[in-house]
Each structure stands twice: as structure tokens, then as C-alpha cells.
Design a protein around this motif. Structure first.
Motif, mmCIF file in Angstrom:
data_model
loop_
_atom_site.group_PDB
_atom_site.id
_atom_site.type_symbol
_atom_site.label_atom_id
_atom_site.label_comp_id
_atom_site.label_asym_id
_atom_site.label_seq_id
_atom_site.Cartn_x
_atom_site.Cartn_y
_atom_site.Cartn_z
ATOM 1 N N CYS A 111 -0.667 -46.271 46.408
ATOM 2 C CA CYS A 111 0.365 -45.219 46.427
ATOM 3 C C CYS A 111 -0.046 -44.186 47.551
ATOM 4 C CB CYS A 111 0.381 -44.714 45.200
ATOM 5 S SG CYS A 111 0.930 -45.685 43.783
ATOM 6 N N LEU A 112 -1.258 -43.765 47.482
ATOM 7 C CA LEU A 112 -1.884 -42.721 48.460
ATOM 8 C C LEU A 112 -1.416 -42.849 49.771
ATOM 9 C CD1 LEU A 112 -3.524 -39.826 48.225
ATOM 10 C CD2 LEU A 112 -5.307 -41.089 48.756
ATOM 11 N N GLU A 114 0.603 -45.077 50.901
ATOM 12 C CA GLU A 114 2.304 -45.374 51.293
ATOM 13 C C GLU A 114 2.848 -43.531 51.132
ATOM 14 O OE1 GLU A 114 5.722 -47.348 48.624
ATOM 15 O OE2 GLU A 114 4.228 -46.432 47.569
ATOM 16 N N GLU A 115 2.134 -42.626 50.463
ATOM 17 C CA GLU A 115 2.612 -41.344 50.531
ATOM 18 C C GLU A 115 2.103 -40.531 51.941
ATOM 19 O OE1 GLU A 115 1.071 -40.447 46.832
ATOM 20 O OE2 GLU A 115 2.370 -41.979 45.670
ATOM 21 N N GLU A 116 0.848 -40.637 51.934
ATOM 22 C CA GLU A 116 0.164 -39.735 52.936
ATOM 23 C C GLU A 116 -0.169 -40.380 54.149
ATOM 24 O OE1 GLU A 116 -0.523 -36.552 52.241
ATOM 25 O OE2 GLU A 116 0.611 -36.627 50.169
ATOM 26 N N GLY A 117 0.146 -41.605 54.399
ATOM 27 C CA GLY A 117 -0.350 -42.278 55.580
ATOM 28 C C GLY A 117 -1.334 -43.358 55.354
ATOM 29 N N THR A 149 -4.065 -34.918 46.187
ATOM 30 C CA THR A 149 -3.589 -35.274 47.708
ATOM 31 C C THR A 149 -4.777 -35.303 48.730
ATOM 32 O OG1 THR A 149 -1.767 -33.597 47.123
ATOM 33 C CG2 THR A 149 -2.005 -34.397 49.643
#
Lengths: 218, 138
Positions: A111-112, A114-117, A149
């Protein structure tokens, strides 16, 4: 007093613990520091007077490309180390809990990214601290897990009776935590505490406040 | 107008990425942590969009978020009532948080939850307790 609390509180304050030993991360950091210093030294050599201009530029380009390689290697090394650490948690001596935590971490890692690169990863220091922390708890109940984050690990235990203990691993030693628990004299009132400690002291501190070990252990 | 307090009866939507959700999809405290150098928690003001129904407003916010962010496949949108969240934090901690309008050119409904850094972990857990409804991205 529960026996688990006694074990933790009986450790003499002066005796060396796992936390006094420089962690592996620091040793690896020294290694990278050496590489970076060597690169900086090369730069200063190229820029010295008397060095052929075109040769210096070629060498600088080469050195810059080495820096990019180094950065890429660092990302690869970190990614490998995070996978290894998650696997270590999965193979922990309490296999059911260990596997469940490792599986959850693997999903959150996806998930991380996918969201943050794709280069974003779980913080290795935070992951190591979480592992060291959770190993201190006898018969630990499976916590809810999430990531900040920055990729730091966060654990939360919540029970029906207005009790909550959550902990955010900031690096390989420091944590922030929060505890909610019913006021022992006024049952309709919830006491709320937050703090900033090290991973080896947070559990005794939290346990002194509200016997947290009793309800985060199964 | 920028800096105006949002009316207490109004609602805001907070984007909650998958890495900040529990296994059952409910937002954990981390969904309400500030990023480094962030001054407020970004939210979208639902009533500002003047849609006929709440569902239409959620759809509108969804399209705003899809334009602005790299929305993950497991992400959710959490609806919060302004009065509920401010009141809950005030009564449980005696701390005051504010929800202010922070419009930008492309996102006039953009707003912010301010002052959560007074005691971030406690306030984040309390805000997570006041989530009204959760919506997935279609």
C-alpha cells in the motif's frame, strides 16, 4: 502484580541491555559513511589546481555516476533488509502471531509503495524497534498495525472497556505512545496519556500507568 | 473565504490511504497524523460543493481527490462532522482544534484541521473515534 511485570521491572537500571549495544543499522551507516567520504575525497582531488580540465570532468562524471549507483544500491540494500526483517518477524518463536504480523506488514508495504512511490519503504529502524518491543511481551495479542507517511510502524491495541494503547516507532530506539483507560475512581471518565520514551522503558512506564501488559497479552 | 471557520453542522472528508487503515478498513490514528512540515490536516468541505445529496457530495470529493492524489486501491474517504470532532477533542483533552477554509485555485472546497500538533497522538486517536461514515473509491 502479574509476573510478566515483575520480570521487566526487576532488571537493574545499570545492567547493559540489547539497547546499549550499537544496532546493526549504525554499523551499516558507518560503512556507507566511508563510501560517501571516499567519493567526496575524489571530488576534491579532481578540483585541485593543475589537474587536466577534460580529465577532471570525465572523472567527475564517473564519480557522479558512482553516486547514482550508490544511491540505487542503498535503495536495493534497504529493500532487501526490510524483506529480511519481515521474514524474521514471520519466523518468530510465537509463529501464529509472528506470521500474522509479517503478512500484515507485507500488505501495508505494498500500500505504501502504491501511494508514495515504488522507492518508498517501511523504515528499517522502526521495523527493528517494533520487533524488539513485541518480543518483550509474553503472549502478546495481535495488534492493529499501520504505517505513517514516513514508513514508521504503528501498533494499536484496543479493548471494549475504553482501553487503548498505541505506539509509534520513530527510529531504532525512540517511540511515541498513547494510553487511554477508564479512571479507576470515576468509571465514566477516560484517562488519556501520551509520551515519548525508548523501546526498553515504554512498556514498564505504560504498565505502571494502567497494567497495560494484562490487556495486551492474551 | 480563506481562514473562515467551517460551520459546526457541516462535514469534511479526509482521504485515508490503505497503509493507515486497520484490516477491517477503519482509519487508525496514523490517518490523522501530519506529514513533515505540514501545518494542518487536509480535508474537503462537503457542503461547499452544494450538491443535492450527501452521496453526490462524496462523489464530487472523490473526483477532486482522484485529480489531486495518487489514490491507492484500498484507500477510503472518512466523513467527519465539524462540531463532533472539535467537541470530542475539547471535552476529552481540553484542547481546541479548528477547521478552517483553505481554498486553492483548483480545489475551492479544500480546508484544514488546525492545531492537532498540540498533542498529536491523542488528538489523532480522538479524531479517528469521530468518523461518521467511510466510503471506498469506485
Amino acid at each position: 502484580m502479574p509476573s510478566s511485570t515483575a520480570v521487566i521491572n526487576d532488571i537493574p537500571l545499570s545492567s547493559p541491555t540489547f539497547f546499549d549495544v550499537p544496532p546493526k543499522a549504525e554499523k551499516v551507516a558507518f560503512f556507507y559513511k566511508d563510501l560517501l567520504q571516499a567519493t567526496a575525497l575524489n571530488f576534491s582531488r579532481f578540483l585541485s589546481p593543475g589537474v587536466d580540465r577534460s580529465l577532471a570532468e570525465t572523472c567527475l562524471d564517473q564519480s557522479l555516476s558512482n553516486d547514482e549507483n550508490l544511491a540505487e544500491l542503498t535503495v536495493q540494500w534497504r529493500s532487501f533488509a526490510v524483506s529480511e526483517q519481515i521474514e524474521r518477524i514471520g519466523n518468530w518463536c510465537k509463529p501464529t502471531i509472528g506470521r500474522a504480523i509479517a503478512e500484515r506488514l507485507a500488505i501495508l508495504r505494498q500500500c505504501l509503495r502504491e501511494e508514495e512511490g515504488q522507492k518508498k519503504d517501511i523504515s528499517l529502524d522502526s521495523l527493528r524497534a517494533m520487533h524488539a518491543f513485541i518480543e518483550q511481551i509474553p503472549n502478546v495479542r495481535l495488534p492493529q498495525i499501520s504505517l505513517t507517511t514516513e514508513g514508521d510502524v504503528y501498533l494499536r491495541w484496543k479493548s471494549e472497556a475504553g482501553r487503548l494503547f498505541s505506539i509509534n516507532f520513530l527510529d531504532d530506539r525512540r517511540v511515541r505512545f498513547v494510553i487511554f483507560y477508564p479512571n479507576p475512581r470515576h468509571s465514566q471518565m477516560i484517562n488519556r496519556h501520551s509520551g515519548y520514551e525508548t523501546i526498553d522503558t515504554v512498556l514498564p512506564s505504560a504498565d505502571r500507568l494502567c497494567s497495560v501488559l494484562e490487556w495486551i497479552s492474551g | 473565504m480563506k481562514g473562515d471557520h467551517l460551520p459546526g453542522k457541516d462535514h469534511v472528508i479526509r482521504y485515508c490511504p490503505g497503509s493507515k487503515l486497520a484490516e477491517d478498513g477503519t482509519p487508525l490514528g496514523t490517518a490523522f497524523y501530519l506529514r513533515r512540515n505540514e501545518k494542518y490536516l487536509s480535508v474537503e468541505w462537503m457542503e461547499y460543493l452544494q450538491q443535492r445529496t450527501k452521496e453526490c457530495a462524496v462523489k464530487e470529493v472523490e473526483s477532486i481527490l482522484l485529480r489531486k492524489l495518487n489514490v491507492g486501491s484500498t484507500a477510503r474517504m472518512a466523513v467527519l462532522n465539524v462540531d463532533n470532532l472539535c467537541h470530542h477533542v475539547k471535552t476529552q483533552t481540553a484542547l481546541t482544534i479548528r477547521v478552517l477554509h483553505e481554498p486553492s485555485g483548483k480545489d475551492p472546497a479544500h480546508s484544514g484541521i488546525y492545531d492537532t500538533d498540540q498533542d498529536e497522538m491523542i488528538i489523532a486517536e480522538l479524531i479517528a473515534e469521530t468518523v461518521d461514515t467511510l466510503h471506498t473509491f469506485s
